[in-house]
Design a protein around this motif. Structure first.
Motif, PDB file in Angstrom:
ATOM      1  N   GLU A   1       4.338  23.423 -10.573  1.00 23.98           N
ATOM      2  CA  GLU A   1       3.104  23.911  -9.960  1.00 23.98           C
ATOM      3  C   GLU A   1       2.814  23.316  -8.597  1.00 23.98           C
ATOM      4  OE1 GLU A   1       3.121  22.542 -13.046  1.00 23.98           O
ATOM      5  OE2 GLU A   1       3.014  24.371 -14.283  1.00 23.98           O
ATOM      6  N   ARG A   2       3.144  22.018  -8.386  1.00 26.70           N
ATOM      7  CA  ARG A   2       2.686  21.381  -7.154  1.00 26.70           C
ATOM      8  C   ARG A   2       3.441  20.090  -6.882  1.00 26.70           C
ATOM      9  NH1 ARG A   2      -2.978  18.238  -8.631  1.00 26.70           N
ATOM     10  NH2 ARG A   2      -2.269  17.287 -10.576  1.00 26.70           N
ATOM     11  N   SER A   3       3.156  19.528  -5.713  1.00 26.93           N
ATOM     12  CA  SER A   3       3.610  18.203  -5.329  1.00 26.93           C
ATOM     13  C   SER A   3       2.386  17.371  -5.011  1.00 26.93           C
ATOM     14  CB  SER A   3       4.522  18.284  -4.097  1.00 26.93           C
ATOM     15  OG  SER A   3       4.884  16.997  -3.647  1.00 26.93           O
ATOM     16  N   ARG A   4       2.387  16.119  -5.446  1.00 25.77           N
ATOM     17  CA  ARG A   4       1.252  15.247  -5.152  1.00 25.77           C
ATOM     18  C   ARG A   4       1.742  13.837  -4.868  1.00 25.77           C
ATOM     19  NH1 ARG A   4      -1.306  12.679 -10.061  1.00 25.77           N
ATOM     20  NH2 ARG A   4       0.188  12.858 -11.769  1.00 25.77           N
ATOM     21  N   GLU A   5       1.009  13.146  -4.014  1.00 25.19           N
ATOM     22  CA  GLU A   5       1.328  11.771  -3.648  1.00 25.19           C
ATOM     23  C   GLU A   5       0.284  10.853  -4.255  1.00 25.19           C
ATOM     24  OE1 GLU A   5       2.449   9.089   0.304  1.00 25.19           O
ATOM     25  OE2 GLU A   5       1.608  11.099   0.514  1.00 25.19           O
ATOM     26  N   VAL A   6       0.745   9.904  -5.059  1.00 25.89           N
ATOM     27  CA  VAL A   6      -0.163   9.003  -5.764  1.00 25.89           C
ATOM     28  C   VAL A   6      -0.052   7.610  -5.152  1.00 25.89           C
ATOM     29  CG1 VAL A   6      -0.816   8.028  -7.996  1.00 25.89           C
ATOM     30  CG2 VAL A   6       0.172  10.326  -7.877  1.00 25.89           C
ATOM     31  N   PRO A   7      -1.149   7.057  -4.634  1.00 25.57           N
ATOM     32  CA  PRO A   7      -1.091   5.696  -4.084  1.00 25.57           C
ATOM     33  C   PRO A   7      -0.802   4.671  -5.161  1.00 25.57           C
ATOM     34  CG  PRO A   7      -3.365   6.476  -4.183  1.00 25.57           C
ATOM     35  CD  PRO A   7      -2.496   7.649  -4.533  1.00 25.57           C
ATOM     36  N   ALA A   8      -0.187   3.568  -4.751  1.00 29.21           N
ATOM     37  CA  ALA A   8       0.214   2.541  -5.713  1.00 29.21           C
ATOM     38  C   ALA A   8      -0.957   2.036  -6.534  1.00 29.21           C
ATOM     39  CB  ALA A   8       0.878   1.377  -4.984  1.00 29.21           C
ATOM     40  N   ALA A   9      -2.134   1.929  -5.919  1.00 32.83           N
ATOM     41  CA  ALA A   9      -3.303   1.402  -6.628  1.00 32.83           C
ATOM     42  C   ALA A   9      -3.690   2.266  -7.817  1.00 32.83           C
ATOM     43  CB  ALA A   9      -4.483   1.272  -5.663  1.00 32.83           C
TER      44      ALA A   9
ATOM     45  N   CYS B   1       2.537   4.954 -16.211  1.00 35.56           N
ATOM     46  CA  CYS B   1       2.238   5.294 -14.826  1.00 35.56           C
ATOM     47  C   CYS B   1       1.566   6.655 -14.781  1.00 35.56           C
ATOM     48  CB  CYS B   1       3.506   5.288 -13.968  1.00 35.56           C
ATOM     49  SG  CYS B   1       4.624   6.674 -14.283  1.00 35.56           S
ATOM     50  N   ALA B   2       1.232   7.095 -13.579  1.00 40.23           N
ATOM     51  CA  ALA B   2       0.455   8.315 -13.397  1.00 40.23           C
ATOM     52  C   ALA B   2       1.282   9.591 -13.525  1.00 40.23           C
ATOM     53  CB  ALA B   2      -0.248   8.287 -12.033  1.00 40.23           C
ATOM     54  N   ALA B   3       2.600   9.474 -13.656  1.00 33.57           N
ATOM     55  CA  ALA B   3       3.437  10.670 -13.802  1.00 33.57           C
ATOM     56  C   ALA B   3       3.098  11.389 -15.107  1.00 33.57           C
ATOM     57  CB  ALA B   3       4.912  10.291 -13.777  1.00 33.57           C
ATOM     58  N   ARG B   4       2.906  12.684 -15.012  1.00 32.04           N
ATOM     59  CA  ARG B   4       2.547  13.482 -16.181  1.00 32.04           C
ATOM     60  C   ARG B   4       3.769  14.204 -16.740  1.00 32.04           C
ATOM     61  NH1 ARG B   4      -2.268  16.138 -12.622  1.00 32.04           N
ATOM     62  NH2 ARG B   4      -3.677  14.340 -12.573  1.00 32.04           N
ATOM     63  N   ALA B   5       3.626  14.717 -17.943  1.00 36.22           N
ATOM     64  CA  ALA B   5       4.699  15.512 -18.536  1.00 36.22           C
ATOM     65  C   ALA B   5       5.026  16.671 -17.608  1.00 36.22           C
ATOM     66  CB  ALA B   5       4.274  16.029 -19.903  1.00 36.22           C
ATOM     67  N   GLY B   6       6.311  16.886 -17.377  1.00 39.34           N
ATOM     68  CA  GLY B   6       6.741  17.966 -16.502  1.00 39.34           C
ATOM     69  C   GLY B   6       6.866  17.571 -15.047  1.00 39.34           C
ATOM     70  N   GLU B   7       6.511  16.326 -14.718  1.00 40.67           N
ATOM     71  CA  GLU B   7       6.605  15.878 -13.330  1.00 40.67           C
ATOM     72  C   GLU B   7       7.840  15.002 -13.119  1.00 40.67           C
ATOM     73  OE1 GLU B   7       2.226  15.680 -11.301  1.00 40.67           O
ATOM     74  OE2 GLU B   7       2.781  13.993 -12.603  1.00 40.67           O
ATOM     75  N   LEU B   8       8.394  15.097 -11.930  1.00 41.23           N
ATOM     76  CA  LEU B   8       9.534  14.292 -11.522  1.00 41.23           C
ATOM     77  C   LEU B   8       9.125  13.456 -10.315  1.00 41.23           C
ATOM     78  CD1 LEU B   8      12.597  13.585 -11.564  1.00 41.23           C
ATOM     79  CD2 LEU B   8      12.960  15.572 -10.076  1.00 41.23           C
ATOM     80  N   ALA B   9       9.314  12.141 -10.396  1.00 37.76           N
ATOM     81  CA  ALA B   9       9.075  11.265  -9.251  1.00 37.76           C
ATOM     82  C   ALA B   9      10.241  11.441  -8.283  1.00 37.76           C
ATOM     83  CB  ALA B   9       8.954   9.815  -9.702  1.00 37.76           C
ATOM     84  N   VAL B  10       9.988  12.038  -7.141  1.00 34.14           N
ATOM     85  CA  VAL B  10      11.075  12.384  -6.223  1.00 34.14           C
ATOM     86  C   VAL B  10      11.292  11.341  -5.137  1.00 34.14           C
ATOM     87  CG1 VAL B  10      10.914  14.853  -6.658  1.00 34.14           C
ATOM     88  CG2 VAL B  10       9.537  13.833  -4.835  1.00 34.14           C
ATOM     89  N   SER B  11      10.274  10.538  -4.844  1.00 28.45           N
ATOM     90  CA  SER B  11      10.441   9.525  -3.803  1.00 28.45           C
ATOM     91  C   SER B  11       9.316   8.504  -3.867  1.00 28.45           C
ATOM     92  CB  SER B  11      10.475  10.164  -2.412  1.00 28.45           C
ATOM     93  OG  SER B  11       9.223  10.741  -2.096  1.00 28.45           O
TER      94      SER B  11
ATOM     95  N   ASP C   1       0.836  -1.214   0.000  1.00 26.41           N
ATOM     96  CA  ASP C   1       0.000   0.000   0.000  1.00 26.41           C
ATOM     97  C   ASP C   1       0.863   1.253   0.000  1.00 26.41           C
ATOM     98  OD1 ASP C   1      -2.494  -1.334   0.041  1.00 26.41           O
ATOM     99  OD2 ASP C   1      -2.299  -1.673   2.188  1.00 26.41           O
ATOM    100  N   GLY C   2       1.899   1.239  -0.830  1.00 29.68           N
ATOM    101  CA  GLY C   2       2.822   2.356  -0.892  1.00 29.68           C
ATOM    102  C   GLY C   2       2.324   3.476  -1.778  1.00 29.68           C
ATOM    103  N   SER C   3       3.213   4.414  -2.064  1.00 32.47           N
ATOM    104  CA  SER C   3       2.853   5.569  -2.884  1.00 32.47           C
ATOM    105  C   SER C   3       4.104   6.168  -3.501  1.00 32.47           C
ATOM    106  CB  SER C   3       2.133   6.629  -2.044  1.00 32.47           C
ATOM    107  OG  SER C   3       2.972   7.094  -0.996  1.00 32.47           O
ATOM    108  N   VAL C   4       3.900   7.019  -4.498  1.00 31.84           N
ATOM    109  CA  VAL C   4       4.994   7.735  -5.156  1.00 31.84           C
ATOM    110  C   VAL C   4       4.685   9.224  -5.095  1.00 31.84           C
ATOM    111  CG1 VAL C   4       6.231   8.122  -7.324  1.00 31.84           C
ATOM    112  CG2 VAL C   4       5.495   5.814  -6.705  1.00 31.84           C
ATOM    113  N   THR C   5       5.669  10.015  -4.721  1.00 26.05           N
ATOM    114  CA  THR C   5       5.512  11.466  -4.669  1.00 26.05           C
ATOM    115  C   THR C   5       6.039  12.085  -5.956  1.00 26.05           C
ATOM    116  OG1 THR C   5       5.699  11.516  -2.263  1.00 26.05           O
ATOM    117  CG2 THR C   5       6.100  13.578  -3.427  1.00 26.05           C
ATOM    118  N   LEU C   6       5.201  12.860  -6.621  1.00 24.32           N
ATOM    119  CA  LEU C   6       5.531  13.515  -7.880  1.00 24.32           C
ATOM    120  C   LEU C   6       5.571  15.021  -7.667  1.00 24.32           C
ATOM    121  CD1 LEU C   6       3.048  11.464 -10.094  1.00 24.32           C
ATOM    122  CD2 LEU C   6       5.515  11.121  -9.974  1.00 24.32           C
ATOM    123  N   ARG C   7       6.593  15.659  -8.248  1.00 30.95           N
ATOM    124  CA  ARG C   7       6.704  17.117  -8.146  1.00 30.95           C
ATOM    125  C   ARG C   7       6.785  17.742  -9.527  1.00 30.95           C
ATOM    126  NH1 ARG C   7      10.883  19.818  -4.122  1.00 30.95           N
ATOM    127  NH2 ARG C   7      10.024  21.563  -5.311  1.00 30.95           N
ATOM    128  N   SER C   8       6.184  18.908  -9.642  1.00 31.80           N
ATOM    129  CA  SER C   8       6.296  19.720 -10.849  1.00 31.80           C
ATOM    130  C   SER C   8       6.484  21.160 -10.404  1.00 31.80           C
ATOM    131  CB  SER C   8       5.034  19.590 -11.711  1.00 31.80           C
ATOM    132  OG  SER C   8       3.911  20.140 -11.042  1.00 31.80           O
TER     133      SER C   8
END
Length: 267
Positions: free
Chosen positions: A129-137, A146-156, A120-127
């Motif tokens: 404009e914002r930072s968002r945490e996306v659950p694994a599901a 994956c859910a990462a969008r253009a301009g976003e960096l998976a930071v953790s 039940d982990g998650s990935v934190t994405l930053r751009s």
């Protein structure tokens, strides 16, 4: 970090992030990916850490597989991480490849997406404009997607600790040691719950809750088979037929649950 995010925002769909490169570069070599620009984040400070707290293990975008594998605190908190990472390719690749990069790559045959989903982990994405945490599901959206969008960096990535009193295991079958798994299974067994995540059994990692087939000491094989069959959707290829993969799924689910259950009994 700000500079990297600015560059990614300007490139949009034309740019790809380069970290370990152990997934992206082979895709480029096979002409399956052809980004106009690579944004190398290897010198961005603050992304290579592995941090453990009361709830989870937090893995930075530049933390190599080998660092996570050999981190004693991470193993004590989430033993499944090391057990799965030892199945990832070869030591040379683990020395360079990144755990977060493997998640973003979202290969259905990769081990770490299954582990993230199982925990039940998650990935934190930053751009910019914002930072968002996306659950694994919700993170794995399709094969190599994956859910990462253009301009976003998976930071953790965050791998949550299993419930107290749990045991875990990760088993797989591959044509050769280090090859992608023909089938792989991660299992977490708690006092009253059993969950497994399967590799190479669908468009992404596949999660199956087997708690209804578990009486606290053993798994009902017939009930477990039905639950697994109703969830997986393996495809045949040059390495294995769909029927063989389905057979392996049942064998490895039973093996992984048995190993995880033994750990509970030994605690």
């Amino acid at each position: 970090m700000d500079e990297a995010l600015d560059v990614l925002a300007g490139l949009g769909e034309r740019g790809k992030v380069l970290a370990g490169g152990q997934s992206l570069v082979p895709l480029m070599s096979m002409r399956l990916s052809a980004p106009e620009h690579l944004v190398d984040v290897n010198h961005v400070p603050g992304l290579d850490g592995v941090r453990v707290d009361a709830d989870a293990v937090h893995v930075g975008a530049l933390a190599r597989h080998s660092r996570v594998e050999h981190d004693a605190a991470a193993y004590d908190a989430v033993p499944l991480l090391r057990r799965a990472l030892r199945q990832v390719a070869h030591p040379t690749i683990r020395n360079r490849g990144t755990t977060v990069g493997s998640l973003v790559h979202a290969d259905p045959a990769a081990e770490m997406p299954a582990v993230l989903l199982l925990l039940d982990g998650s990935v934190t994405l930053r751009s910019v404009e914002r930072s968002r945490e996306v659950p694994a599901a919700a993170f794995f959206t399709g094969p190599m997607e994956c859910a990462a969008r253009a301009g976003e960096l998976a930071v953790s990535a965050t791998f949550r600790r299993p419930p107290p009193g749990s045991g875990s295991a990760f088993v797989e079958v591959a044509r050769r040691q280090g090859d992608y798994a023909v089938c792989g299974v991660g299992a977490v067994v708690g006092p009253d719950t059993v969950r497994v995540a399967l590799v190479s059994m669908g468009d992404g990692p596949v999660l199956v809750d087997l708690s209804a087939a578990y009486d606290g000491s053993a798994l009902d094989p017939d009930a477990a088979r039905v639950l697994v069959d109703d969830t997986i959707d393996p495809e045949g290829d040059i390495h294995a037929s769909a029927d063989y993969r389905r057979h392996l799924a049942h064998v490895l689910v039973a093996r992984a649950v048995r190993e995880a259950r033994a750990e509970v009994g030994a605690a």
